[in-house]
Design an enzyme around this catalytic site. Structure first.
Site, PDB file in Angstrom:
ATOM      1  N   HIS A 118       3.400   6.950  -6.727  1.00 48.43           N
ATOM      2  CA  HIS A 118       2.634   8.134  -7.137  1.00 48.43           C
ATOM      3  C   HIS A 118       3.522   9.381  -7.049  1.00 48.43           C
ATOM      4  CE1 HIS A 118      -1.680  10.059  -6.913  1.00 48.43           C
ATOM      5  NE2 HIS A 118      -1.076  10.288  -8.060  1.00 48.43           N
ATOM      6  N   HIS A 120       1.726   4.568  -2.811  1.00 49.14           N
ATOM      7  CA  HIS A 120       1.822   6.022  -2.604  1.00 49.14           C
ATOM      8  C   HIS A 120       3.183   6.538  -3.085  1.00 49.14           C
ATOM      9  CE1 HIS A 120      -1.891   6.806  -0.556  1.00 49.14           C
ATOM     10  NE2 HIS A 120      -1.618   6.057   0.497  1.00 49.14           N
ATOM     11  N   HIS A 176       0.833  -1.214   0.000  1.00 47.69           N
ATOM     12  CA  HIS A 176       0.000   0.000   0.000  1.00 47.69           C
ATOM     13  C   HIS A 176       0.865   1.260   0.000  1.00 47.69           C
ATOM     14  CE1 HIS A 176      -3.645   2.351   1.383  1.00 47.69           C
ATOM     15  NE2 HIS A 176      -2.673   3.156   1.778  1.00 47.69           N
ATOM     16  N   GLU A 177       1.762   1.359   0.971  1.00 50.29           N
ATOM     17  CA  GLU A 177       2.587   2.564   1.074  1.00 50.29           C
ATOM     18  C   GLU A 177       3.514   2.706  -0.130  1.00 50.29           C
ATOM     19  OE1 GLU A 177       1.786   4.790   3.077  1.00 50.29           O
ATOM     20  OE2 GLU A 177       0.473   3.566   4.332  1.00 50.29           O
TER      21      GLU A 177
END
Length: 705
Positions: free
Chosen positions: A499, A496, A492-493
């Site tokens: 991104h 990010h 998940h991280e």
């Protein structure tokens, strides 16, 4: 008289000399000479921050004054772009300080934060409420139809103009003055809320001194508790804390029910002890001030103010989604509770299922139904293997490589630095990773940035990003072995981080994760999908001792149990999201005097069963009272609709399909906030998202028409 003048001049001269020496010694006042221009962490001392912040605010104020003093007609270049490029020193010191204060804080830094918070609030208001500056910005905005600008330039000046209006630039002077006071007070209150929660997390320990009280606990958790005790000079005992890697497996496996109850209640009562670290009054003031600010700005409530800039747009849209999912979840949760109660009854203990029992009996039921113990999985998810698996995934999807660099300065000895490169060797950016809990780090997991990507003089300024987590530490002779939940969090991280790293825009204000809250979770949550796909598992889930690839039988058990306990997981999350909305749809004068009673009434209204508390109760709901997610905690489930729908592309065309990956990169990851989120999504997917993939994934589809 001359002597006095000479003495005065000498004093001024000496003061200037001392100031110049101080500035020369302060690393923030010099160009960084580190690899890739990362902050020179080893040279940065606590005493450097205040002077750098003061000078940074002074420099930006001078830059703003230069913009407003211009005689020439306002243009995109001399006003919007000039404002965008202002405050470089302030940005540089701010990114380091606030990242320190989250991941490596201490009493000195916390005191500095308390001093700086009102100063920074005033500085922001001095810019956003500057009448002459707003007039220039508005002049550019009003002539937008005649300007020949790119789509990205239009997005920047629209964001700039809206930022002024939403900050009160169009308000009367008396209302602006009240707004300034509200902003200053909220800045201090949110800071204090977070500091209190950190103290509460650090202050509690459950010390076990009898070996029999460890019954049921995995050996890895016992070893970690013994190591923690030793560190605290309590050798021969075992220490358990409120950090997730400690409390969650304790609640899952500890046979001692009274100890489970004790640590569970300690977790729920954080910030609720009527002492120096109590958060009830603080959050109540925050809620009241946010409602007042929204009303000043012409909004019905804080949620309406926040959501105007989101994909959801209105509180009604958020409530509609949350209620739809809640209706589907209730019967699933009730069925789960009945099954757990039946299991307790079967043991003949004549006890009622409580919150501290849920995870314990759920683990037993999982074992009974699927012959799967989550601890069986840990050996296949060593931190090193999971990290390498993510690197492999990024290479397959985007052609990226991650090279460890020991010459890049780090902010803490446990942090590691990587240079990120394209397939052709071109530099993409720098990434830090910081994995384990410590007293100086707040709880949870997050991605952050030390430098946003942008274009400068026609060249790409590469981003510097970091992921910060609180994963299980190595214990005994074993390396750090992650739970399945921690593994998903790592993916998940990393989403990010991608991104931020792959951003390819012109302006830092639109870079990477500078998007609405309910869109920012798409890149992170879509990454989670790969973590448990069998084809992906075969690439990275290998036993840390033998190197054996995770067996098909174990993968099949994971698949069959994937919907297990989904009622619980969805309920606790939705309850927290609905609690967030309950607070932030209040109007001025409606703030409750008894926040615990308000919380209970809100949860009773939706029918949350007593055994499941909301994921975050009021007094430790850091996301909404100290973390930027006010009226925004629903974002995870909103983005889950997007990510479940988006991942269907890879399920249809291939898990590592290059064309699909490049489309996601070009249309989502690289674009930041340069276009409307739904426009970006449609360009990737070809249509707006369908909720069915999410409902199917959570086992809720049959409950919704």
């Amino acid at each position: 008289m001359k002597k006095t003048i000479h003495t005065t001049l000498l004093g001024v001269f000496l003061t200037c000399c001392i100031s110049m020496v101080t500035m020369a010694q302060n690393p923030f006042f010099k160009a960084y000479s580190t690899p890739f221009g990362v902050p020179p962490f080893a040279d940065i001392k606590a005493e450097h921050f205040e002077p750098a912040f003061t000078e940074g605010m002074k420099q930006q104020a001078a830059e703003i004054a230069a913009i407003t003093a211009q005689k020439s007609k306002p243009t995109f270049a001399n006003t919007i772009l000039a404002l965008e490029n202002s405050g470089d020193l302030l940005d540089r010191v701010g990114t380091v300080f606030f990242n320190y204060n989250s991941a490596n804080t201490n009493e000195t830094l916390q005191k500095i934060a308390q001093v700086l918070s009102p100063q920074l609030s005033k500085h922001r208001d001095d810019i956003q409420l500057n009448k002459a500056l707003f007039e220039r910005v508005k002049a550019v905005y009003d002539q937008r139809a005649q300007l020949k600008l790119t789509g990205e330039q239009i997005k920047l000046f629209e964001k700039t103009y809206k930022g002024f209006v939403r900050s009160g630039a169009a308000l009367a002077t008396d209302k602006q003055e009240r707004l300034r006071k509200i902003n200053e007070e909220v800045s201090l209150l949110t800071l204090k809320f977070g500091q209190n929660l950190l103290a509460e997390n650090n202050n509690y320990t459950l010390v076990v001194d009898k070996k029999e009280d460890l019954s049921g606990l995995p050996s890895s958790l016992i070893a970690a508790a013994a190591a923690d005790a030793k560190k605290r000079k309590m050798e021969g005992k075992w220490v358990f804390t409120l950090q997730n890697p400690s409390i969650m497996p304790f609640l899952q496996y500890a046979d001692n029910r009274s100890l489970r109850e004790q640590i569970f209640k300690a977790y729920l009562e954080r910030g609720n002890h009527n002492d120096a670290f109590d958060n009830k009054t603080i959050m109540s003031k925050i809620v009241a001030l946010r409602a007042e600010k929204a009303a000043l700005l012409g909004y019905e409530n804080h949620a309406a103010y926040v959501l105007e800039e989101s994909m959801a747009k209105t509180p009604a849209k958020v409530q509609e989604l949350l209620n739809q999912l809640w209706t589907a979840t209730v019967p699933v949760t009730q069925q789960e509770a009945a099954e757990l109660q039946a299991l307790m009854d079967k043991e003949g203990k004549n006890e009622k299922l409580e919150g501290w029992d849920w995870r314990y009996y759920a683990e037993k039921l999982r074992k009974q139904k699927y012959d799967l113990d989550e601890e069986e999985l840990r050996p296949y998810f060593s931190l090193d293997n999971v990290r390498q698996g993510i690197f492999t995934l990024c290479k397959k999807l985007y052609g990226l490589s991650f090279e460890p660099r020991t010459d890049i300065p780090v902010y803490h000895e446990e942090a590691t630095a990587y240079e990120v490169k394209e397939a052709n060797g071109q530099h993409v950016g720098v990434m830090y990773m910081d994995f384990h809990p410590r007293a100086s780090k707040r709880g949870g997991a997050w991605m952050t940035s030390y430098r946003e990507q942008k274009m400068e003089n026609g060249k790409r300024v590469a981003p510097v990003v970091s992921i910060v987590c609180n994963f299980s530490r190595p214990a005994g002779n074993a390396p750090a072995l992650l739970s399945l939940d921690e593994t998903r969090t790592f993916f998940h991280e990393f989403g990010h981080a991608l991104h931020g790293l792959l951003s390819n825009v012109n302006y830092g204000s639109l870079a990477g994760t500078s998007v609405p809250r309910d869109f920012v979770e798409l890149p992170s949550q879509i990454m989670e999908n790969w973590s448990t796909e069998p084809e992906m598992l075969k690439l990275y889930a290998k036993h840390y001792q033998t190197g054996e690839v995770i067996p098909d039988a174990l993968i099949e058990k994971m698949k069959k149990s994937s919907l297990f306990n989904q009622g619980f997981a969805t309920s606790e999350y939705l309850a927290a999201s609905l609690l967030d909305m309950s607070y932030h749809t209040l109007k001025p004068g409606q703030t409750p005097t008894d926040v615990l009673a308000f919380e209970k009434a809100s949860m009773d209204k939706i029918g949350l069963i007593s055994q499941i508390p909301p994921r975050y109760r009021t007094t430790y709901f850091q996301h909404i009272f100290a973390g930027g997610y006010s009226a925004g905690y629903y974002s995870y489930i909103w983005s889950a609709v997007l990510d479940a729908d988006a991942f269907e592309v890879f399920k249809e065309k291939g898990l590592f399909d290059q064309n699909s990956a490049q489309s996601f990169r070009k249309n989502v990851l690289e674009r930041g906030g340069t276009d409307e989120p739904m426009t970006l999504y449609r360009k990737f997917r070809g249509a707006e998202p369908d909720i069915k993939p999410l409902l199917r994934r959570r086992g809720l589809l049959k409950e919704v028409n």
